[in-house]
Write a protein that holds these residues in place. Structure first.
Motif, PDB file in Angstrom:
ATOM      1  N   GLY A   2     -10.867 -38.412 -22.283  1.00  0.00           N
ATOM      2  CA  GLY A   2      -9.893 -37.466 -22.194  1.00  0.00           C
ATOM      3  C   GLY A   2     -10.086 -36.303 -21.118  1.00  0.00           C
ATOM      4  N   ALA A   3     -11.186 -36.262 -20.556  1.00  0.00           N
ATOM      5  CA  ALA A   3     -11.209 -35.371 -19.398  1.00  0.00           C
ATOM      6  C   ALA A   3     -10.264 -35.496 -18.225  1.00  0.00           C
ATOM      7  N   PRO A   4      -9.888 -34.467 -17.483  1.00  0.00           N
ATOM      8  CA  PRO A   4      -8.987 -34.657 -16.414  1.00  0.00           C
ATOM      9  C   PRO A   4      -9.822 -35.944 -15.287  1.00  0.00           C
ATOM     10  N   LYS A   5      -8.935 -36.701 -14.983  1.00  0.00           N
ATOM     11  CA  LYS A   5      -9.605 -37.748 -14.090  1.00  0.00           C
ATOM     12  C   LYS A   5     -10.315 -37.206 -12.787  1.00  0.00           C
ATOM     13  N   GLY A   6      -9.867 -36.209 -12.348  1.00  0.00           N
ATOM     14  CA  GLY A   6     -10.720 -35.450 -11.176  1.00  0.00           C
ATOM     15  C   GLY A   6     -11.938 -34.888 -11.503  1.00  0.00           C
ATOM     16  N   SER A   7     -12.194 -34.696 -12.697  1.00  0.00           N
ATOM     17  CA  SER A   7     -13.277 -33.925 -13.215  1.00  0.00           C
ATOM     18  C   SER A   7     -14.676 -34.752 -13.031  1.00  0.00           C
ATOM     19  N   LEU A   8     -14.683 -36.241 -13.160  1.00  0.00           N
ATOM     20  CA  LEU A   8     -15.631 -36.825 -13.118  1.00  0.00           C
ATOM     21  C   LEU A   8     -16.570 -36.726 -11.959  1.00  0.00           C
ATOM     22  N   TYR A   9     -16.093 -36.801 -10.862  1.00  0.00           N
ATOM     23  CA  TYR A   9     -16.728 -36.674  -9.727  1.00  0.00           C
ATOM     24  C   TYR A   9     -16.867 -35.162  -9.281  1.00  0.00           C
ATOM     25  N   HIS A  10     -16.183 -34.358  -9.790  1.00  0.00           N
ATOM     26  CA  HIS A  10     -16.504 -32.909  -9.638  1.00  0.00           C
ATOM     27  C   HIS A  10     -18.036 -32.603 -10.117  1.00  0.00           C
ATOM     28  N   TYR A  11     -17.945 -33.153 -11.621  1.00  0.00           N
ATOM     29  CA  TYR A  11     -19.322 -32.835 -12.329  1.00  0.00           C
ATOM     30  C   TYR A  11     -20.428 -33.755 -12.128  1.00  0.00           C
ATOM     31  N   PHE A  12     -19.805 -34.835 -11.816  1.00  0.00           N
ATOM     32  CA  PHE A  12     -20.893 -36.045 -11.317  1.00  0.00           C
ATOM     33  C   PHE A  12     -20.887 -36.382  -9.945  1.00  0.00           C
ATOM     34  N   PRO A  13     -21.017 -35.740  -8.882  1.00  0.00           N
ATOM     35  CA  PRO A  13     -20.736 -36.359  -7.551  1.00  0.00           C
ATOM     36  C   PRO A  13     -21.515 -37.608  -7.072  1.00  0.00           C
ATOM     37  N   ARG A  14     -22.555 -38.056  -7.646  1.00  0.00           N
ATOM     38  CA  ARG A  14     -23.251 -39.278  -7.488  1.00  0.00           C
ATOM     39  C   ARG A  14     -22.613 -40.517  -8.179  1.00  0.00           C
ATOM     40  N   GLY A  15     -21.422 -40.146  -8.935  1.00  0.00           N
ATOM     41  CA  GLY A  15     -20.769 -41.166  -9.564  1.00  0.00           C
ATOM     42  C   GLY A  15     -21.488 -41.631 -10.900  1.00  0.00           C
ATOM     43  N   LYS A  16     -21.349 -42.903 -11.286  1.00  0.00           N
ATOM     44  CA  LYS A  16     -21.611 -43.610 -12.644  1.00  0.00           C
ATOM     45  C   LYS A  16     -23.098 -43.388 -12.687  1.00  0.00           C
ATOM     46  N   GLU A  17     -23.943 -43.618 -11.709  1.00  0.00           N
ATOM     47  CA  GLU A  17     -25.362 -43.670 -11.652  1.00  0.00           C
ATOM     48  C   GLU A  17     -25.892 -42.269 -12.239  1.00  0.00           C
ATOM     49  N   ILE A  48     -23.871 -40.155 -14.166  1.00  0.00           N
ATOM     50  CA  ILE A  48     -23.772 -40.408 -15.478  1.00  0.00           C
ATOM     51  C   ILE A  48     -24.651 -40.936 -16.422  1.00  0.00           C
ATOM     52  N   ALA A  49     -25.291 -42.090 -15.779  1.00  0.00           N
ATOM     53  CA  ALA A  49     -26.122 -42.785 -16.676  1.00  0.00           C
ATOM     54  C   ALA A  49     -27.486 -41.965 -16.961  1.00  0.00           C
ATOM     55  N   GLU A  50     -27.997 -41.510 -15.765  1.00  0.00           N
ATOM     56  CA  GLU A  50     -28.957 -40.495 -15.813  1.00  0.00           C
ATOM     57  C   GLU A  50     -28.728 -39.407 -17.116  1.00  0.00           C
ATOM     58  N   GLU A  51     -27.739 -38.813 -16.845  1.00  0.00           N
ATOM     59  CA  GLU A  51     -27.281 -38.085 -18.008  1.00  0.00           C
ATOM     60  C   GLU A  51     -27.213 -38.620 -19.526  1.00  0.00           C
ATOM     61  N   VAL A  52     -26.574 -39.731 -19.692  1.00  0.00           N
ATOM     62  CA  VAL A  52     -26.621 -40.257 -20.805  1.00  0.00           C
ATOM     63  C   VAL A  52     -27.884 -40.533 -21.442  1.00  0.00           C
ATOM     64  N   ILE A  53     -28.965 -41.025 -20.590  1.00  0.00           N
ATOM     65  CA  ILE A  53     -30.259 -41.200 -20.937  1.00  0.00           C
ATOM     66  C   ILE A  53     -30.850 -40.073 -21.625  1.00  0.00           C
TER      67      ILE A  53
END
Length: 200
Positions: free
Chosen positions: A37-52, A54-59
């Motif tokens: 439910g986060a704003p779409k543009g927020s993902l790469y703002h908070y995670f500039p390296r993308g999904k990888e 995010i994976a590190e943060e999930v771990i």
């Protein structure tokens, strides 16, 4: 909580849900944004390296949840065997509640991309080491010699990981229960072999 931290945490928690159920590759960034439910543009703002990233943060997030759960159980139970049985029971209950659809988000990520993603591999290594340290410290405090406590803590972490996979395939908590009883017996034996505590 600040809006930035709020959206960031929502993304991480949502990614953890998707990764543990569908795996890393099958969970796209659009799926993560939609669930969070986060704003779409927020993902790469908070995670500039993308999904990888995010994976590190999930771990890190999932690893801390497990570490804190283990620490709490170590405080609540007197014997190493009881600690292992209690955590195994929580795993079994969680798997059954999900209909054996969920897995460990850490394992799903590592199995898919740890070889190619050094940051992911290091995050997984740190999470597992933290779990083992909590257990080894608790086992040692309950009379098991340090070297044996470390060995058994590592065995417990590895055994739980394998048991989750087998339980998911079997759609049964029996593999987790079997691991719990086997580990508990070894821990009880280790305490007994250590003999009574020495006093001055």
């Amino acid at each position: 909580m600040a809006a930035q931290a709020k959206h960031r945490d929502k993304i991480v928690r949502s990614a953890a849900v998707l990764f543990r159920r569908y795996g890393y590759a099958a969970s796209g960034t659009n799926d993560i944004v939609a669930l969070s439910g986060a704003p779409k543009g927020s993902l790469y703002h908070y995670f500039p390296r993308g999904k990888e990233q995010i994976a590190e943060e999930v771990i890190a997030y999932a690893g801390e949840l497990v570490r804190s759960t283990l620490a709490r159980l170590c405080d609540e139970h007197d014997s190493p065997g009881a600690i292992v049985r209690a955590y195994s029971a929580s795993l079994a209950g969680w798997m059954a509640e999900s209909g054996y659809r969920d897995g460990c988000p850490i394992s799903t990520i590592l199995l898919e991309i740890a070889i190619e993603a050094e940051g992911v591999a290091q995050a997984g290594k740190a999470a597992f080491a933290a779990w083992e340290d909590v257990l080894a410290t608790a086992f040692e405090a309950r009379k098991i010699p340090r070297a044996r406590a470390v060995e058994l803590a590592g065995l417990a972490v590895c055994s739980w990981g394998g048991a989750l996979v087998v339980a998911k395939a079997a759609r049964s908590s029996q593999p987790i229960q079997r691991v719990a009883e086997t580990l508990a017996r070894q821990l009880d034996d280790a305490v007994r072999d250590a003999g009574p505590e020495q006093t001055d």
